[in-house]
Design a protein around this motif. Sequence first.
Motif, mmCIF file in Angstrom:
data_model
loop_
_atom_site.group_PDB
_atom_site.id
_atom_site.type_symbol
_atom_site.label_atom_id
_atom_site.label_comp_id
_atom_site.label_asym_id
_atom_site.label_seq_id
_atom_site.Cartn_x
_atom_site.Cartn_y
_atom_site.Cartn_z
ATOM 1 N N ASP A 68 33.488 105.901 -4.402
ATOM 2 C CA ASP A 68 33.397 105.163 -5.654
ATOM 3 C C ASP A 68 32.073 104.397 -5.674
ATOM 4 O O ASP A 68 31.705 103.764 -4.686
ATOM 5 C CB ASP A 68 34.581 104.185 -5.752
ATOM 6 C CG ASP A 68 34.477 103.270 -6.942
ATOM 7 O OD1 ASP A 68 34.788 103.707 -8.055
ATOM 8 O OD2 ASP A 68 34.046 102.108 -6.747
ATOM 9 N N ARG A 69 31.338 104.437 -6.806
ATOM 10 C CA ARG A 69 30.005 103.851 -6.858
ATOM 11 C C ARG A 69 30.042 102.347 -6.574
ATOM 12 O O ARG A 69 29.178 101.824 -5.851
ATOM 13 C CB ARG A 69 29.360 104.111 -8.228
ATOM 14 C CG ARG A 69 28.006 103.424 -8.434
ATOM 15 C CD ARG A 69 26.939 103.928 -7.468
ATOM 16 N NE ARG A 69 25.764 103.071 -7.503
ATOM 17 C CZ ARG A 69 24.738 103.210 -8.335
ATOM 18 N NH1 ARG A 69 24.752 104.183 -9.242
ATOM 19 N NH2 ARG A 69 23.706 102.394 -8.275
ATOM 20 N N VAL A 70 30.998 101.650 -7.149
ATOM 21 C CA VAL A 70 31.069 100.195 -6.933
ATOM 22 C C VAL A 70 31.317 99.897 -5.460
ATOM 23 O O VAL A 70 30.631 99.071 -4.855
ATOM 24 C CB VAL A 70 32.162 99.558 -7.814
ATOM 25 C CG1 VAL A 70 32.354 98.089 -7.446
ATOM 26 C CG2 VAL A 70 31.801 99.687 -9.294
ATOM 27 N N LYS A 71 32.273 100.586 -4.867
ATOM 28 C CA LYS A 71 32.557 100.352 -3.448
ATOM 29 C C LYS A 71 31.381 100.794 -2.575
ATOM 30 O O LYS A 71 31.073 100.156 -1.561
ATOM 31 C CB LYS A 71 33.837 101.082 -3.035
ATOM 32 C CG LYS A 71 35.107 100.443 -3.604
ATOM 33 C CD LYS A 71 36.341 101.150 -3.099
ATOM 34 C CE LYS A 71 37.607 100.399 -3.523
ATOM 35 N NZ LYS A 71 37.740 100.275 -4.998
ATOM 36 N N GLY A 72 30.723 101.885 -2.953
ATOM 37 C CA GLY A 72 29.555 102.330 -2.204
ATOM 38 C C GLY A 72 28.454 101.286 -2.230
ATOM 39 O O GLY A 72 27.835 100.999 -1.197
ATOM 40 N N ASP A 73 28.189 100.707 -3.400
ATOM 41 C CA ASP A 73 27.171 99.663 -3.486
ATOM 42 C C ASP A 73 27.575 98.415 -2.700
ATOM 43 O O ASP A 73 26.729 97.749 -2.101
ATOM 44 C CB ASP A 73 26.911 99.300 -4.946
ATOM 45 C CG ASP A 73 26.013 100.312 -5.646
ATOM 46 O OD1 ASP A 73 25.497 101.225 -4.958
ATOM 47 O OD2 ASP A 73 25.812 100.190 -6.865
ATOM 48 N N GLN A 74 28.855 98.107 -2.695
ATOM 49 C CA GLN A 74 29.324 96.970 -1.896
ATOM 50 C C GLN A 74 29.123 97.230 -0.403
ATOM 51 O O GLN A 74 28.750 96.325 0.351
ATOM 52 C CB GLN A 74 30.796 96.684 -2.204
ATOM 53 C CG GLN A 74 31.007 96.096 -3.598
ATOM 54 C CD GLN A 74 32.465 96.024 -4.004
ATOM 55 O OE1 GLN A 74 33.311 96.778 -3.500
ATOM 56 N NE2 GLN A 74 32.773 95.128 -4.920
ATOM 57 N N MET A 75 29.333 98.467 0.017
ATOM 58 C CA MET A 75 29.055 98.828 1.409
ATOM 59 C C MET A 75 27.565 98.670 1.711
ATOM 60 O O MET A 75 27.181 98.203 2.784
ATOM 61 C CB MET A 75 29.520 100.267 1.680
ATOM 62 C CG MET A 75 31.021 100.439 1.607
ATOM 63 S SD MET A 75 31.548 102.171 1.563
ATOM 64 C CE MET A 75 31.146 102.700 3.216
ATOM 65 N N GLY A 76 26.725 99.072 0.747
ATOM 66 C CA GLY A 76 25.287 98.895 0.914
ATOM 67 C C GLY A 76 24.905 97.427 1.035
ATOM 68 O O GLY A 76 24.020 97.063 1.818
ATOM 69 N N MET A 77 25.560 96.563 0.262
ATOM 70 C CA MET A 77 25.302 95.122 0.362
ATOM 71 C C MET A 77 25.623 94.605 1.770
ATOM 72 O O MET A 77 24.878 93.801 2.338
ATOM 73 C CB MET A 77 26.148 94.357 -0.664
ATOM 74 C CG MET A 77 25.781 94.589 -2.106
ATOM 75 S SD MET A 77 26.923 93.684 -3.186
ATOM 76 C CE MET A 77 26.903 94.728 -4.643
ATOM 77 N N LEU A 78 26.724 95.080 2.321
ATOM 78 C CA LEU A 78 27.093 94.667 3.679
ATOM 79 C C LEU A 78 26.063 95.163 4.690
ATOM 80 O O LEU A 78 25.766 94.479 5.673
ATOM 81 C CB LEU A 78 28.484 95.189 4.029
ATOM 82 C CG LEU A 78 29.645 94.616 3.203
ATOM 83 C CD1 LEU A 78 30.955 95.278 3.598
ATOM 84 C CD2 LEU A 78 29.742 93.108 3.355
ATOM 85 N N ALA A 79 25.500 96.344 4.448
ATOM 86 C CA ALA A 79 24.461 96.868 5.339
ATOM 87 C C ALA A 79 23.243 95.952 5.338
ATOM 88 O O ALA A 79 22.614 95.737 6.378
ATOM 89 C CB ALA A 79 24.069 98.280 4.921
#
Length: 236
Positions: A68-79
């Motif tokens: 999911d794009r939103v969850k993917g971007d949230q994972m990127g934020m954590l990175a």
Amino acid sequence: MEPRYHRILLKLSGESLMGAQGYGIDSDHLNSYAEQITALAQAGVEVGIVIGGGNIFRGLSGAAKGFDRVKGDQMGMLATVINSLALSSALEAAGCRARVLTSIGMFPVGEPYSPMRAIETLSDGTVAIIAGGTGNPFFTTDTAAALRAVEIKAEAMFKGTRVDGIYTSDPEKDPEATKFDSISYDEIYNRGLKIMDLTATTLCRENGMKIVVFDMDTPGNLARVIAGEPIGTVVY
């Protein structure tokens, strides 16, 4: 060298931390960056930093693989938070005070970001590493860097990359590519150059934020570009 700037926003890519290993954090690259930033802080320059997370996870590529794009971007934020913590640790080991501020609530991993807190951090001579992107999906860390540069009232945004400036085309693919010493925002739009995403470029243009693109991987380049040496490309 005598610094020309008093307060800057330094944008680093997550990929630049990989070195030759292709993933994660290469300690040699990390320590090289920390040494260069420490020298700058010791010279009296107030340094805010935004670092990407592409060496660990990138939201767009995750979405292409079914996330999911939103969850993917949230994972990127954590990175980006992981990279910010690593850089903070390396800076402190080099004798430089650093504080990680996060756009999303992550205490005690990082303190909540606000422009006032970041400016107070910088005024105290501490490097402010601003993690978590904008805190919202669908925005890149380039856009986050442009936004933070404006918010902390930086004199310029410095984008450290693997190449020594902006070219007519990708110099890693096109041997005929020629470098710009300076270029206007309008020409970037007209030529369709992809130095940053359109949102980040527009934000800088509308707020009169000068961008300097330079090669961060050559030790000493950060001090040289802050001293005003023409080793990169200035966007105005």
